[in-house]
Enzyme design. Structure first.
Site, PDB file in Angstrom:
ATOM      1  N   HIS A  36       0.811  -1.279  -0.112  1.00 48.81           N
ATOM      2  CA  HIS A  36      -0.037   0.026  -0.075  1.00 48.81           C
ATOM      3  C   HIS A  36       0.934   1.361  -0.058  1.00 48.81           C
ATOM      4  O   HIS A  36       0.346   2.221   0.581  1.00 48.81           O
ATOM      5  CB  HIS A  36      -1.060  -0.048   1.082  1.00 48.81           C
ATOM      6  CG  HIS A  36      -2.182  -0.719   1.107  1.00 48.81           C
ATOM      7  ND1 HIS A  36      -3.147  -0.197   0.135  1.00 48.81           N
ATOM      8  CD2 HIS A  36      -2.654  -1.929   1.274  1.00 48.81           C
ATOM      9  CE1 HIS A  36      -4.369  -0.917   0.053  1.00 48.81           C
ATOM     10  NE2 HIS A  36      -4.127  -1.963   0.729  1.00 48.81           N
ATOM     11  N   GLY A 131      -7.872 -14.163  -9.341  1.00 48.40           N
ATOM     12  CA  GLY A 131      -8.462 -13.380  -8.303  1.00 48.40           C
ATOM     13  C   GLY A 131      -8.276 -13.342  -6.795  1.00 48.40           C
ATOM     14  O   GLY A 131      -8.995 -13.102  -6.030  1.00 48.40           O
ATOM     15  N   GLY A 133      -4.964 -12.244  -5.685  1.00 46.91           N
ATOM     16  CA  GLY A 133      -3.895 -11.431  -5.460  1.00 46.91           C
ATOM     17  C   GLY A 133      -2.381 -11.810  -5.910  1.00 46.91           C
ATOM     18  O   GLY A 133      -1.539 -11.150  -5.407  1.00 46.91           O
ATOM     19  N   SER A 135      -1.934 -11.853  -8.961  1.00 45.13           N
ATOM     20  CA  SER A 135      -1.416 -11.013 -10.330  1.00 45.13           C
ATOM     21  C   SER A 135      -1.766 -11.986 -11.541  1.00 45.13           C
ATOM     22  O   SER A 135      -0.687 -11.760 -12.407  1.00 45.13           O
ATOM     23  CB  SER A 135      -0.370 -10.298 -10.268  1.00 45.13           C
ATOM     24  OG  SER A 135      -0.578  -8.966 -10.065  1.00 45.13           O
ATOM     25  N   SER A 137      -3.871 -11.113 -13.526  1.00 49.09           N
ATOM     26  CA  SER A 137      -4.150 -10.618 -14.743  1.00 49.09           C
ATOM     27  C   SER A 137      -2.917  -9.708 -15.331  1.00 49.09           C
ATOM     28  O   SER A 137      -2.746  -9.685 -16.481  1.00 49.09           O
ATOM     29  CB  SER A 137      -5.036  -9.426 -14.222  1.00 49.09           C
ATOM     30  OG  SER A 137      -4.789  -8.466 -13.066  1.00 49.09           O
ATOM     31  N   GLU A 169      -4.472  -2.596 -18.355  1.00 50.23           N
ATOM     32  CA  GLU A 169      -5.259  -2.854 -17.490  1.00 50.23           C
ATOM     33  C   GLU A 169      -6.241  -2.008 -17.005  1.00 50.23           C
ATOM     34  O   GLU A 169      -7.219  -2.006 -16.629  1.00 50.23           O
ATOM     35  CB  GLU A 169      -4.418  -3.642 -16.281  1.00 50.23           C
ATOM     36  CG  GLU A 169      -4.960  -3.815 -14.921  1.00 50.23           C
ATOM     37  CD  GLU A 169      -4.954  -5.308 -14.223  1.00 50.23           C
ATOM     38  OE1 GLU A 169      -3.880  -5.888 -14.654  1.00 50.23           O
ATOM     39  OE2 GLU A 169      -5.900  -5.558 -13.286  1.00 50.23           O
ATOM     40  N   ASP A 181       2.830  -4.848 -10.089  1.00 53.85           N
ATOM     41  CA  ASP A 181       2.515  -5.939 -10.529  1.00 53.85           C
ATOM     42  C   ASP A 181       3.061  -6.361 -11.901  1.00 53.85           C
ATOM     43  O   ASP A 181       3.713  -7.562 -12.287  1.00 53.85           O
ATOM     44  CB  ASP A 181       0.901  -6.209 -10.703  1.00 53.85           C
ATOM     45  CG  ASP A 181       0.415  -6.066  -9.615  1.00 53.85           C
ATOM     46  OD1 ASP A 181       1.108  -5.888  -8.225  1.00 53.85           O
ATOM     47  OD2 ASP A 181      -1.084  -6.044  -9.273  1.00 53.85           O
TER      48      ASP A 181
END
Ligand code: ADP
Ligand code: MG
Length: 402
Positions: A36, A131, A133, A135, A137, A169, A181
């Site tokens: 974060h 989905g 975490g 990554s 995607s 993305e 990512d």
């Protein structure tokens, strides 16, 4: 050829009626520390995994694009390179393609930068949970960059591939995220963690070969439902904190992570709650990430474990993005004597946590955490032992960053 490569080749042959020209791989990633803070100009330290996404692909002379995923229902998704290149890069224009919005978004972004690409056939198959975490995607986007670079002989380096994948993305799939990512899925290396300055994109590799220890990925199986709204709320809180204290420095600070913990102590009284705690997380997490790089350089995995513990505590108490499932799995791991450190990873509120454990006790740790988690939460978690893996652009550059 491993079982995923064989599967992706047989799906390709079954759908397209001939053998693929080549197979490809792009890894998923896990962030060891630096959570974060990518949107606060901070440093992150992820590593690329041996789990990821495989592709089998061939070029086509007629401009048609045909895509199939072994992991998705719905068969072959078809498009035309001319039409895709002409699409505006907005989520509304890509939403009809389902999962193929990711590879088609990458194709559209490449075309918009004047890369000359034609039609192609591609089958994909993932060894990553989607989905959760890790990554999947970004792995799929970077994989598409690697495929198209090879099929069409593009001049494309890893940093450009990461930036372009990030744009795909954000603009085409409509998911707002930072550069970490895509960067590590493109540029990671086996046996290394990447220290990335998200402000300047300076990066370096640090040896992460846990040796006698092992990296565990603990999937809470809790959907990250709150993650999006809280992510936006935290970003706004950090911006507000920076607005209140950035100007107290000479020269002015333009990102929270430019402030050292020592400097922060001199101005923190200005901040109301909860902004004080939000900013304190950003400032201290950035320092912990730098210390983690030192620990890796010294081969001090025990110190890395302590920093990982401190990171989770800060995310739980100051940043408030953990939640019951993540806190429970982390506490369960830490209650085993062979665990050196554990923390949530990713956006929070669900998804995955990581633990570093003594390799010889890994099976026992997995059984211990699984049983405790089930008894406290009421459903099963999934735990994987993770190895680092090579990313497709990780060894392209000269070695000055080693
Ligand atoms: P994460 O990146 O954390 O795994 P996301 O929700 O960002 O989760 O991305 C998951 C999405 O990426 C999937 O819903 C799908 O659209 C796409 N995707 C990832 N891997 C594959 C795959 N092997 N086949 C098809 N689509 C995939
Ligand atoms: Mg994702």
């Amino acid at each position: 050829m491993n079982k995923y490569e064989s599967e992706v080749c047989s799906v390709f042959e079954a759908r397209f009626g001939h053998a693929p020209a080549r197979t490809f791989f792009a890894p998923g990633r896990v962030n060891l520390i630096g959570e974060h803070i990518d949107y606060n100009g901070g440093r992150v330290m992820p590593c690329s995994l041996s789990l990821g996404t495989y592709a089998a692909a061939s070029p086509r002379a007629d401009g048609r694009i045909r895509l199939v995923s072994a992991d998705m229902r719905g068969g072959v998704i078809e498009a035309d390179i001319g039409a895709v290149s002409a699409l505006e890069c907005r989520p509304e224009c890509f939403s009809g393609f389902g999962w193929a919005a990711y590879p088609l978004g990458v194709a559209a972004k490449l075309a918009s930068r004047s890369h000359s690409i034609g039609g192609f056939e591609m089958a994909v198959c993932g060894s990553l949970p989607r989905g959760s975490g890790l990554s999947s995607s970004a792995s799929l986007e970077v994989l598409t960059c690697a495929v198209l670079k090879e099929l069409f002989g593009l001049t494309l380096d890893g940093v450009s591939a990461s930036l372009l994948s990030l744009e795909a993305e954000r603009d085409c799939a409509g998911v707002n995220c930072g550069i970490m990512d895509q960067f590590v899925c493109a540029m990671g290396r086996r046996g290394a963690a990447v220290l990335l300055d998200t402000h300047t994109l300076e990066y370096g590799y640090f040896p992460f070969d846990p040796g006698e220890n092992v990296l565990l990925i603990m999937n809470t199986k809790k959907p990250r439902r709150l993650a999006d709204s809280k992510y936006n709320e935290r970003r706004a809180e950090c911006e507000e904190a920076l607005r209140l204290i950035g100007g107290l420095f000479e020269p002015q600070k333009t990102a929270l992570c430019e402030i050292t913990p020592e400097e922060f102590a001199s101005v923190s009284a200005v901040l109301p709650e909860p902004l004080l705690r939000r900013a304190r997380h950003a400032v201290t997490e950035n320092r912990r990430t730098l210390e983690a790089a030192e620990a890796l350089e010294a081969g001090d995995i025990a110190r890395l474990g302590r920093l990982i513990n401190a990171s989770h505590d800060s995310l739980r108490d100051d940043y408030e993005v953990t939640g019951r499932a993540l806190d429970t799995i982390v506490e369960a791991a830490r209650s085993h004597p062979a665990v050196l450190g554990a923390r949530m990873t990713g956006a929070g509120f669900g998804g995955c946590a990581i633990a570093i454990a003594e390799r010889s006790a890994a099976e026992d740790v997995i059984a211990h955490v699984s049983a405790l988690y089930r008894s406290r939460i009421g459903y099963d978690c999934e735990i994987y032992t993770a190895e680092t893996g090579d990313a497709p652009f990780g060894k392209d550059d000269n070695d000055e960053n080693c």
